[in-house]
Write a protein that holds these residues in place. Structure first.
Motif, PDB file in Angstrom:
ATOM      1  N   ALA A  59       0.893  -1.243  -0.042  1.00 47.48           N
ATOM      2  CA  ALA A  59       0.064   0.037   0.067  1.00 47.48           C
ATOM      3  C   ALA A  59       0.734   1.245  -0.076  1.00 47.48           C
ATOM      4  N   ASN A  60       0.412   2.338  -0.786  1.00 52.05           N
ATOM      5  CA  ASN A  60       1.161   3.734  -0.769  1.00 52.05           C
ATOM      6  C   ASN A  60       0.622   4.436   0.021  1.00 52.05           C
ATOM      7  N   PRO A  61       0.998   4.806   1.297  1.00 55.66           N
ATOM      8  CA  PRO A  61       0.228   5.607   2.337  1.00 55.66           C
ATOM      9  C   PRO A  61       0.332   7.318   1.660  1.00 55.66           C
ATOM     10  N   SER A  62       0.968   7.597   0.961  1.00 54.83           N
ATOM     11  CA  SER A  62       1.095   8.772   0.391  1.00 54.83           C
ATOM     12  C   SER A  62       0.217   9.194  -0.655  1.00 54.83           C
ATOM     13  N   ALA A  63      -0.724   7.904  -1.168  1.00 54.47           N
ATOM     14  CA  ALA A  63      -1.468   8.349  -2.215  1.00 54.47           C
ATOM     15  C   ALA A  63      -2.802   7.583  -1.866  1.00 54.47           C
ATOM     16  N   ILE A  64      -3.290   8.273  -0.812  1.00 56.83           N
ATOM     17  CA  ILE A  64      -4.812   7.935  -0.280  1.00 56.83           C
ATOM     18  C   ILE A  64      -5.757   8.960  -0.607  1.00 56.83           C
ATOM     19  N   THR A  65      -6.794   8.736  -1.105  1.00 51.40           N
ATOM     20  CA  THR A  65      -7.848   9.744  -1.382  1.00 51.40           C
ATOM     21  C   THR A  65      -9.317   9.125  -0.661  1.00 51.40           C
ATOM     22  N   ALA A  66     -10.131  10.029  -0.402  1.00 49.57           N
ATOM     23  CA  ALA A  66     -11.393  10.006   0.327  1.00 49.57           C
ATOM     24  C   ALA A  66     -12.405  10.798  -0.282  1.00 49.57           C
ATOM     25  N   LYS A  67     -13.575  10.271  -0.158  1.00 47.19           N
ATOM     26  CA  LYS A  67     -14.624  10.963  -0.504  1.00 47.19           C
ATOM     27  C   LYS A  67     -16.061  10.701   0.196  1.00 47.19           C
ATOM     28  N   CYS A  68     -16.873  11.579   0.553  1.00 49.26           N
ATOM     29  CA  CYS A  68     -18.029  11.188   1.349  1.00 49.26           C
ATOM     30  C   CYS A  68     -19.294  11.528   0.531  1.00 49.26           C
ATOM     31  N   GLU A  69     -20.082  10.672  -0.017  1.00 48.33           N
ATOM     32  CA  GLU A  69     -21.328  11.146  -0.681  1.00 48.33           C
ATOM     33  C   GLU A  69     -22.308  10.280  -0.013  1.00 48.33           C
ATOM     34  N   ASN A  70     -23.783  10.749   0.079  1.00 49.30           N
ATOM     35  CA  ASN A  70     -24.938  10.025   0.176  1.00 49.30           C
ATOM     36  C   ASN A  70     -24.783   9.179   1.505  1.00 49.30           C
ATOM     37  N   GLY A  71     -23.972   9.606   2.611  1.00 48.00           N
ATOM     38  CA  GLY A  71     -23.709   8.625   3.707  1.00 48.00           C
ATOM     39  C   GLY A  71     -22.650   7.682   3.704  1.00 48.00           C
ATOM     40  N   VAL A  72     -22.028   7.449   2.352  1.00 46.75           N
ATOM     41  CA  VAL A  72     -21.045   6.332   2.355  1.00 46.75           C
ATOM     42  C   VAL A  72     -19.520   7.122   2.048  1.00 46.75           C
ATOM     43  N   LEU A  73     -18.536   6.862   2.963  1.00 45.74           N
ATOM     44  CA  LEU A  73     -17.565   7.340   3.071  1.00 45.74           C
ATOM     45  C   LEU A  73     -16.369   6.195   2.252  1.00 45.74           C
ATOM     46  N   THR A  74     -15.965   6.791   1.591  1.00 45.74           N
ATOM     47  CA  THR A  74     -14.985   5.775   0.356  1.00 45.74           C
ATOM     48  C   THR A  74     -13.771   6.227   0.308  1.00 45.74           C
ATOM     49  N   VAL A  75     -12.705   5.456   0.874  1.00 47.88           N
ATOM     50  CA  VAL A  75     -11.321   5.531   0.972  1.00 47.88           C
ATOM     51  C   VAL A  75     -10.525   4.668   0.114  1.00 47.88           C
ATOM     52  N   THR A  76      -9.821   5.363  -0.843  1.00 49.15           N
ATOM     53  CA  THR A  76      -9.018   4.554  -2.059  1.00 49.15           C
ATOM     54  C   THR A  76      -7.501   4.744  -1.547  1.00 49.15           C
ATOM     55  N   VAL A  77      -6.879   3.558  -1.387  1.00 51.05           N
ATOM     56  CA  VAL A  77      -5.451   3.395  -1.004  1.00 51.05           C
ATOM     57  C   VAL A  77      -4.768   2.833  -2.115  1.00 51.05           C
ATOM     58  N   GLU A  78      -3.893   3.623  -2.925  1.00 52.13           N
ATOM     59  CA  GLU A  78      -3.475   3.140  -4.002  1.00 52.13           C
ATOM     60  C   GLU A  78      -2.175   1.961  -3.784  1.00 52.13           C
ATOM     61  N   LYS A  79      -1.989   1.195  -4.518  1.00 51.42           N
ATOM     62  CA  LYS A  79      -0.749   0.058  -4.409  1.00 51.42           C
ATOM     63  C   LYS A  79       0.365   0.623  -5.021  1.00 51.42           C
ATOM     64  N   HIS A  80       1.557   0.179  -4.393  1.00 51.71           N
ATOM     65  CA  HIS A  80       2.952   0.554  -5.093  1.00 51.71           C
ATOM     66  C   HIS A  80       2.822  -0.492  -6.270  1.00 51.71           C
ATOM     67  N   PRO A  81       3.423  -0.080  -7.396  1.00 51.89           N
ATOM     68  CA  PRO A  81       3.445  -0.983  -8.479  1.00 51.89           C
ATOM     69  C   PRO A  81       4.439  -2.423  -8.080  1.00 51.89           C
ATOM     70  N   PRO A  82       4.109  -3.473  -8.430  1.00 50.52           N
ATOM     71  CA  PRO A  82       4.638  -4.664  -8.186  1.00 50.52           C
ATOM     72  C   PRO A  82       6.218  -4.445  -8.574  1.00 50.52           C
ATOM     73  N   PRO A  83       7.215  -5.142  -7.706  1.00 52.42           N
ATOM     74  CA  PRO A  83       8.606  -5.092  -8.378  1.00 52.42           C
ATOM     75  C   PRO A  83       8.872  -5.720  -9.829  1.00 52.42           C
ATOM     76  N   PRO A  84       9.581  -5.181 -10.322  1.00 56.24           N
ATOM     77  CA  PRO A  84       9.867  -5.999 -11.768  1.00 56.24           C
ATOM     78  C   PRO A  84      10.318  -7.354 -11.605  1.00 56.24           C
ATOM     79  N   LYS A  85       9.967  -8.342 -12.411  1.00 56.54           N
ATOM     80  CA  LYS A  85      10.379  -9.594 -12.276  1.00 56.54           C
ATOM     81  C   LYS A  85      11.773  -9.652 -13.007  1.00 56.54           C
TER      82      LYS A  85
END
Length: 152
Positions: A117-143
């Motif tokens: 999880a990327n803690p510096s890439a978090i967004t949140a929105k609150c609409e119609n009584g529902v809070l949505t928090v999105t936490v972006e993932k770090h890209p997977p390491p190259p194989k």
């Protein structure tokens, strides 16, 4: 299948520890060290390839009454002070005859974020009584590539 179990365990760990340290008499409430009641926010967590998405019902609360923070670089914390403004009647002599809609208690949930999880890439929105928090993932390491070298 193991990654789903691992993600679940990571997300539920702080809540489990809090319940062991501060047991409560009701499953949807916890008590703080000061003895105040803190309600748990019911949550759904979606794990997709690029992000984690948290969905929480917060009826009666506006976005200014909800706080989303990251503590210790890997703990997502969602809380609210639990105050709700009552609508006052227009004019003198107005009073409530019945008050059934209780203001929510203080709400709080903590989630330990997985390593990807990327803690510096978090967004949140609150609409119609529902809070949505999105936490972006770090890209997977190259194989790593295996290059076969011919022996002369």
């Amino acid at each position: 299948m193991a990654s789903i179990v691992d993600s679940f365990d990571l997300f539920s760990l702080p809540e489990t520890v809090e319940k062991m340290l501060f047991p409560s008499s009701h499953h949807s409430h916890d008590h703080t060290r000061e003895g105040r009641v803190v309600s748990n926010i019911p949550v759904d967590i979606l794990d997709n390839p690029k992000e984690y998405v948290f969905f929480m019902d917060v009826p009666g609360l506006s976005k200014s009454e909800i706080q989303v923070t990251v503590e210790d670089e890997n703990a997502l914390v969602i809380r609210s002070n639990g105050k709700r403004k009552r609508e006052d009647g227009d004019g003198e002599g107005c009073k409530y005859l019945r008050l059934e809609r209780r203001a929510p208690h203080k709400l709080q949930r903590k989630f330990r974020l997985p390593e990807n999880a990327n803690p510096s890439a978090i967004t949140a929105k609150c609409e119609n009584g529902v809070l949505t928090v999105t936490v972006e993932k770090h890209p997977p390491p190259p194989k790593s590539k295996t290059v076969e070298i011919a022996i002369a």
